[in-house]
Design an enzyme around this catalytic site. Structure first.
Site, PDB file in Angstrom:
ATOM      1  N   HIS A  61       0.852  -1.193   0.000  1.00 46.31           N
ATOM      2  CA  HIS A  61       0.000   0.000   0.000  1.00 46.31           C
ATOM      3  C   HIS A  61       0.884   1.238   0.000  1.00 46.31           C
ATOM      4  O   HIS A  61       2.098   1.146   0.110  1.00 46.31           O
ATOM      5  CB  HIS A  61      -0.987  -0.015   1.165  1.00 46.31           C
ATOM      6  CG  HIS A  61      -0.370   0.107   2.523  1.00 46.31           C
ATOM      7  ND1 HIS A  61       0.416  -0.865   3.077  1.00 46.31           N
ATOM      8  CD2 HIS A  61      -0.439   1.094   3.457  1.00 46.31           C
ATOM      9  CE1 HIS A  61       0.800  -0.486   4.291  1.00 46.31           C
ATOM     10  NE2 HIS A  61       0.314   0.710   4.540  1.00 46.31           N
ATOM     11  N   HIS A  63       1.513   3.952   1.883  1.00 43.84           N
ATOM     12  CA  HIS A  63       2.070   4.733   2.996  1.00 43.84           C
ATOM     13  C   HIS A  63       3.606   4.832   2.909  1.00 43.84           C
ATOM     14  O   HIS A  63       4.280   3.890   2.508  1.00 43.84           O
ATOM     15  CB  HIS A  63       1.647   4.122   4.334  1.00 43.84           C
ATOM     16  CG  HIS A  63       0.208   4.403   4.666  1.00 43.84           C
ATOM     17  ND1 HIS A  63      -0.501   3.687   5.595  1.00 43.84           N
ATOM     18  CD2 HIS A  63      -0.650   5.338   4.179  1.00 43.84           C
ATOM     19  CE1 HIS A  63      -1.743   4.165   5.668  1.00 43.84           C
ATOM     20  NE2 HIS A  63      -1.850   5.165   4.817  1.00 43.84           N
ATOM     21  N   ASP A  65       6.063   4.744   4.942  1.00 43.39           N
ATOM     22  CA  ASP A  65       6.957   3.791   5.609  1.00 43.39           C
ATOM     23  C   ASP A  65       6.961   2.425   4.908  1.00 43.39           C
ATOM     24  O   ASP A  65       7.620   1.496   5.365  1.00 43.39           O
ATOM     25  CB  ASP A  65       6.614   3.658   7.097  1.00 43.39           C
ATOM     26  CG  ASP A  65       5.202   3.155   7.353  1.00 43.39           C
ATOM     27  OD1 ASP A  65       4.291   3.492   6.570  1.00 43.39           O
ATOM     28  OD2 ASP A  65       5.002   2.425   8.344  1.00 43.39           O
ATOM     29  N   HIS A  66       6.239   2.336   3.792  1.00 43.05           N
ATOM     30  CA  HIS A  66       6.239   1.099   2.991  1.00 43.05           C
ATOM     31  C   HIS A  66       6.834   1.309   1.601  1.00 43.05           C
ATOM     32  O   HIS A  66       7.213   0.352   0.951  1.00 43.05           O
ATOM     33  CB  HIS A  66       4.810   0.542   2.866  1.00 43.05           C
ATOM     34  CG  HIS A  66       4.252   0.122   4.191  1.00 43.05           C
ATOM     35  ND1 HIS A  66       4.057  -1.184   4.548  1.00 43.05           N
ATOM     36  CD2 HIS A  66       3.894   0.858   5.287  1.00 43.05           C
ATOM     37  CE1 HIS A  66       3.600  -1.251   5.795  1.00 43.05           C
ATOM     38  NE2 HIS A  66       3.475  -0.021   6.256  1.00 43.05           N
ATOM     39  N   HIS A 117      -7.331  -0.648   5.674  1.00 41.98           N
ATOM     40  CA  HIS A 117      -6.269   0.235   6.189  1.00 41.98           C
ATOM     41  C   HIS A 117      -6.041   1.364   5.195  1.00 41.98           C
ATOM     42  O   HIS A 117      -6.008   2.539   5.562  1.00 41.98           O
ATOM     43  CB  HIS A 117      -5.001  -0.587   6.423  1.00 41.98           C
ATOM     44  CG  HIS A 117      -3.817   0.232   6.835  1.00 41.98           C
ATOM     45  ND1 HIS A 117      -3.738   0.847   8.057  1.00 41.98           N
ATOM     46  CD2 HIS A 117      -2.672   0.547   6.179  1.00 41.98           C
ATOM     47  CE1 HIS A 117      -2.582   1.504   8.144  1.00 41.98           C
ATOM     48  NE2 HIS A 117      -1.928   1.349   7.015  1.00 41.98           N
ATOM     49  N   ASP A 138      -0.058  -3.734   6.412  1.00 42.31           N
ATOM     50  CA  ASP A 138      -0.675  -3.203   7.635  1.00 42.31           C
ATOM     51  C   ASP A 138      -2.135  -3.644   7.766  1.00 42.31           C
ATOM     52  O   ASP A 138      -2.956  -2.917   8.327  1.00 42.31           O
ATOM     53  CB  ASP A 138      -0.617  -1.668   7.641  1.00 42.31           C
ATOM     54  CG  ASP A 138       0.793  -1.135   7.874  1.00 42.31           C
ATOM     55  OD1 ASP A 138       1.689  -1.932   8.194  1.00 42.31           O
ATOM     56  OD2 ASP A 138       0.988   0.088   7.731  1.00 42.31           O
ATOM     57  N   HIS A 176       4.897  -4.531  11.037  1.00 44.37           N
ATOM     58  CA  HIS A 176       5.276  -3.803  12.256  1.00 44.37           C
ATOM     59  C   HIS A 176       5.415  -4.752  13.443  1.00 44.37           C
ATOM     60  O   HIS A 176       4.718  -5.767  13.517  1.00 44.37           O
ATOM     61  CB  HIS A 176       4.218  -2.749  12.624  1.00 44.37           C
ATOM     62  CG  HIS A 176       4.184  -1.562  11.706  1.00 44.37           C
ATOM     63  ND1 HIS A 176       4.994  -0.460  11.874  1.00 44.37           N
ATOM     64  CD2 HIS A 176       3.441  -1.326  10.603  1.00 44.37           C
ATOM     65  CE1 HIS A 176       4.737   0.417  10.914  1.00 44.37           C
ATOM     66  NE2 HIS A 176       3.792  -0.081  10.128  1.00 44.37           N
TER      67      HIS A 176
HETATM   68 ZN   LIG Z   1       0.118   1.763   6.457  1.00 42.50          ZN
END
Ligand SMILES: [Zn+2]
Length: 264
Positions: A61, A63, A65-66, A117, A138, A176
């Site tokens: 996805h 985001h 941090d990905h 998410h 996530d 995570h």
């Molecule tokens: Zn995320």
């Protein structure tokens, strides 16, 4: 396509990043792939250290941090980038939707749509490995699930249902290390769940040794993760306080998720 019997085994290694992210490095022989490289630096270090050639980047996805390391890794290695067709992510070469497949490192990666998410979130299921593997970003966490930023409770629950239906032996690689705080919440919902109490003791010891608590398995999640247990009487009773029998499972799930959002 299952790998041939004499090809090297697929290895999966967590690369810790930021506060609590895991970037998953996959390798077969000297060829590598990475799932959700939010940061290029730890991936580059691992590739150098083990003399690996990166051929694929898989994104679940959009985001930061990905995806933060995607362009750097792509430009240095020429790796092919797979990602959700329903999200705008710079550098993605091949957009994928649920039901589609990608062949990566000689294995069949089956795409599952898991909105909730984010609206376009996908997961990658690798059925041909023994045990099967799931890379779920996530969406499903060890003993928890992602927050809903891009979907409804109904969508998120349907996404979790799809993952819960995978073989119980499936190894679950989430993005995570949230496990201990998720377990604290789960115990507040189901204090008498023996499998959960066992998991709490085991995962606390694992963290004390400084090791990851992931991957878990679908079987363990079914036994301990409250978000996969919306039909279990103890979980329903915890939400409804035993007063409302007819509350539908989406409402149970939504109430659980809301309670977790406010749980300290
Ligand atoms: Zn995320």
């Amino acid at each position: 396509m299952p790998s041939s019997p004499d090809s090297p085994a697929l290895t999966v290694t967590p690369l810790p990043a930021f506060n609590d992210n895991y970037l998953w490095l996959l390798a077969r022989g000297q060829e590598a792939a990475v799932v959700d490289p939010g940061d290029a630096a730890p991936v580059r270090r691992a590739l150098d250290r083990h003399n690996l050639r990166l051929s694929a980047i898989l994104v679940t996805h959009h985001h930061g941090d990905h995806v933060g390391g995607v362009l750097d890794l792509k430009s240095r290695t020429g790796a092919r980038v797979y990602g959700p067709a329903g999200e705008q992510i710079e550098g993605v070469d091949i957009g994928l939707r649920g039901g589609e497949h990608a062949e990566v490192l000689g294995a069949d990666f089956r795409v599952i749509d898991v909105p909730g998410h984010t609206a376009g979130h996908i997961a990658y299921f690798v059925p041909g490995e023994s045990p099967p593997r799931l890379f779920c970003g996530d969406t499903l966490f060890a003993c928890g699930c992602g927050r809903m930023f891009g979907g409804t409770a109904r969508q998120m629950l349907a996404s979790l249902d799809a993952l819960a239906a995978l073989p119980p032996s499936t190894l679950v690689y989430c993005a995570h290390e949230y496990t201990l705080s998720n377990i604290r919440f789960a115990l507040s919902v189901e204090p008498a769940n023996a499998a959960l109490r066992e998991r709490a003791a085991r995962d606390e010891a694992t963290r004390q040794r400084g090791e990851p608590t992931v991957p878990s398995t679908i079987g363990l999640e079914l036994a301990t993760n409250p978000f996969l247990r919306c039909d279990v009487p103890e979980v329903r009773a915890s939400i409804t306080h035993g007063t409302v029998d007819a509350v539908d499972r989406t409402a149970i799930f939504a109430a659980l998720r809301k309670r977790k959002d406010n749980f300290r």
